[in-house]
Design an enzyme around this catalytic site. Structure first.
Site, short mmCIF file in Angstrom:
data_model
loop_
_atom_site.label_atom_id
_atom_site.label_comp_id
_atom_site.label_asym_id
_atom_site.label_seq_id
_atom_site.Cartn_x
_atom_site.Cartn_y
_atom_site.Cartn_z
CD GLU A 249 -2.74 -1.22 -0.10
OE1 GLU A 249 -2.96 -0.18 -0.76
OE2 GLU A 249 -3.08 -2.35 -0.49
CG HIS B 255 -1.06 1.51 -4.40
ND1 HIS B 255 -1.06 1.37 -5.76
CD2 HIS B 255 -1.54 0.34 -3.91
CE1 HIS B 255 -1.52 0.16 -6.08
NE2 HIS B 255 -1.82 -0.48 -4.97
ZN LIG Z 1 -2.47 -2.42 -4.77
#
Ligand SMILES: [Zn+2]
Length: 716
Positions: free
Chosen positions: A506, A509
């Site tokens: 995450e 991202h």
């Molecule tokens: Zn992802």
């Protein structure tokens, strides 16, 4: 996440493999207009830009009752601005058409970005009702913009002399959106398209609500604690609390997560309880009750096909892949088939190992899906001598974050972090940080929401509250949401290595969002094709096992002793374990998605369960003990979220990730030089250029599948 037909409206289910990014891109709508504002709207927290740093949302002021007026006002202003662009008497220019679009819809953008984050991570009946009420309104509003042929004609007539590469890319992206929305259709066709879009928006929301209820109601209640033999004291305490919270004081509740497999299956010794929990998961949304999703999803699949036909395409998959890196369903299926054969072959080897173990214990049964993780864990212990409960004490969530995730980013990219407890948050467990660049300049605000709640969607995801844009003068405000078990009060949150990997994922991202460096929000940061968006996140997972990083963050939570090298070696050795299973469950789910959306004629549809069975058989997914990661009735990514005909995207990104890491390791590994290169060519470019070209600039070649098969342990 880019959403062709819906720019303002963003379906709220940001579930992922371990994640997905959701982007309620507020790129189309418009400017504030004080003339239209009455006194009450002026005190609305979305009316003006937030006064907090980087326009971070004023969660201390925002109330549920603020959304409706902000939406209504934002829609009204937006409509007026769209009309003004369409009816402009001046000859079309980049400024009076494209920039006018880009500068529009600010109030609506601010309100929707906060709203869809909240409906995913901290919803309630009021927000759910607003979400359902506004889904068709936003869909219709979006159609008013993207089906507007006056604006489309203006865009096509813009003279491009003197514009730079990013301006040209922005024109291209808008043009594509109008084309894909159907701006070229006849008036009669447009009426039909609007109707289909409105229906689809409503159906997706209906699907999501049914599924949320089905997941809640699917929880397994146990009264006799003996049936839960094998669960840790913390897991038992959580189960007890969940039961109390749902009004079953004194019992134990096994709450369902969104995937087919449930983490507790790994520890439950009682085979009957395992079967009960697995079946509760598998059958959650096909009980013939109010929360059965089958009729809804069948309608969605049919409408999507009709929409594709209206656009002159054979299937929804064909339509949906036009602006992706893969370009065609055939290219996507080709990648899936290159993975399927070696994955199923490897899963068969793993199955044989598990069956041998069951037989050696005189189990007297054939391995079933509910047995897999329980015995796989034992095989793993026997083969690698690695016990999940032995390693968890080394993964305390805050230490993993600050000394692992942040540390790796500092080493590779030179960025640093400072906690900001002064910033308001939407829920007391949420933490806020400020991010500083390699030269010490502040670049972003970053929130973290770690723990699972009954009002949070499953999975983990990243999202922007504010998009980066030089035009708007905005810097990224980003959130990562997870579903880790909340520890009992006073206890540390110890997470599995899978969860550790999810955190790195995450954060990948988030880096993609934080390093955005574009003029225009529409093509900034993670607003990239779906089959590219998981690339930055997946490559960041490599750092979890990078020796220098692992040693820094894997500290025993009581003694602060670093993880012993023997355990590190075991984790590394075991990291390819069960890869046959996990690749098969992903690739089979991706194949299901692609086939549901490759239907070219109504006669090819069958009832949900039959359709799924036929596809799995046809594509060689015949191992009964290895079911797809999502069974069609609860495949939220494709029916409620933005991944329709796009779940393969995870594997496409996987291909890029392995190839890029191969490049990095062959050029010195985790160096600042490599970090700067990756940032320059990949993380900072957003969608400001053709990403097949961007990739080639980074790696000096096109990606090949060999590094991916090697990373998965399918080749030597
Ligand atoms: Zn992802």
């Amino acid at each position: 996440m880019k959403n062709i037909t819906s720019v303002v409206l963003l379906s709220s289910l940001g579930l992922g493999i371990s994640c997905s990014t959701m982007k309620p891109t507020a790129s189309t709508p418009m400017k504030d207009s004080t003339t239209m504002a009455d006194a009450s709207i002026k005190s609305n927290p979305f009316y003006k830009k937030s006064s907090l740093q980087y326009q971070a949302p004023e969660f201390d002021k925002i109330k549920d009752s603020d959304f409706k007026p902000a939406f209504d006002y934002g829609l009204k202003v937006n409509e007026a601005e769209i009309e003004a662009i369409a009816n402009n008497k001046a000859a079309p220019t980049f400024e009076n058409t494209i920039l006018a679009l880009e500068n529009s819809g600010k109030v609506l953008g601010r309100a929707t970005m906060v709203f869809y984050n909240l409906t995913s991570s901290n919803t309630n009946p009021t927000l759910q009702k607003i979400e359902a009420d506004y889904a068709p309104i936003f869909a219709a509003h979006n159609d008013k913009i993207y089906l507007n042929s006056s604006i489309f004609n203006r865009i096509k007539a813009i003279k491009t002399e003197g514009l730079d590469a990013e301006d040209l890319r922005l024109i291209e992206v808008y043009k594509e959106r109008f084309e894909l929305a159907g701006a070229d259709l006849t008036d009669a066709q447009k009426v039909k398209m609007k109707k289909i879009n409105a229906e689809l928006a409503t159906l997706s929301t209906v699907f999501a609500s049914k599924l949320l209820e089905a997941r809640k109601n699917g929880a397994v209640l146990i009264s006799d604690v003996k049936e839960l033999d094998g669960l840790s004291p913390d897991e038992l305490a959580a189960a007890k609390k969940d039961a109390t919270d749902s009004g079953h004081d004194g019992m134990y509740q096994l709450t369902l997560l969104n995937t087919t497999q449930q983490p507790l299956l790994q520890n439950l010794k009682n085979r009957a309880t395992r079967e009960k929990l697995f079946k509760a998961s598998w059958y959650r949304a096909e009980k013939g009750d109010a929360n059965d999703t089958r009729a809804t999803l069948e309608k969605i699949a049919l409408l999507r096909m009709e929409k594709a036909h209206l656009m002159g395409k054979k299937s929804y998959a064909e339509l949906n892949l036009l602006d992706q890196m893969a370009k065609t369903p055939e290219n996507a299926l080709h990648l899936l088939s290159q993975l399927a054969t070696p994955a199923v072959a490897q899963a068969k080897v793993e199955e044989a190992d598990i069956q041998a173990l069951i037989d050696s214990q005189n189990g007297g049964f054939k391995v079933e899906p509910w047995d897999w993780n329980f015995y796989a864990e034992q095989v793993r212990k026997a083969k690698y001598d690695l016990d999940e409960n032995e390693i968890k004490p080394y993964f305390e969530v805050n230490t993993v974050l600050e000394k692992g995730v942040f540390y790796a980013a500092k080493e590779f990219y030179g960025i640093t972090f400072k906690e900001r407890p002064d910033l308001p948050v939407y829920q007391p467990d949420v933490k806020a940080y400020e991010v500083f660049d390699r030269d010490g300049k502040s670049i972003a605000i970053y929130y973290l929401d770690f723990f699972t709640r009954s009002n949070k969607s499953g999975g983990a995801w990243m999202n922007n509250f504010v998009n980066q844009s030089y035009l708007d003068g905005t810097k990224p405000v980003i959130v990562n949401v997870f579903n880790f078990q909340k520890p009992a009060p006073g206890k540390p949150s110890l997470i599995s290595f899978d969860d550790v990997t999810t955190m790195f994922h995450e954060f990948g991202h988030s880096l993609h969002g934080m390093f955005a460096s574009q003029k225009y929000a529409t093509i900034s940061g993670t607003s990239v094709p779906r089959d590219f968006v998981e690339f930055p996140s997946q490559i960041n997972e490599f750092f979890a096992l990078e020796p220098s990083v692992l040693k820094n963050y894997a500290l025993q939570y009581q003694t602060k002793e670093p993880i012993p090298q023997t355990l590190v070696d075991k984790i590394k050795k075991a990291s390819k374990f069960n890869e046959g299973y996990s690749t098969t469950e992903l690739v089979s789910a991706a194949t299901l998605d692609m086939m549901w959306h490759s239907v070219t004629d109504k006669s090819q549809f069958k009832p949900t369960l039959e359709f799924e069975k036929d596809v799995l058989k046809k594509y060689g997914f015949t191992l009964e003990a290895v079911p797809p990661r999502y069974h069609t009735p609860y495949f939220a990514h494709i029916w409620g979220g933005g991944y329709a005909a796009g779940y393969y995207a995870y594997m496409w990104s996987d291909l890029l990730k392995s190839d890029a890491w191969d490049y990095i390791t062959k050029h010195g590994g985790m160096t600042r030089e490599n970090g700067d290169r990756f940032r320059k060519y990949i993380l900072s470019v957003g969608n400001s250029k053709d990403l097949n070209v961007a990739y080639k600039e980074f790696a000096e070649r096109n990606p090949s599948i060999a590094p991916l098969l090697k990373d998965k342990g399918f080749t030597k």
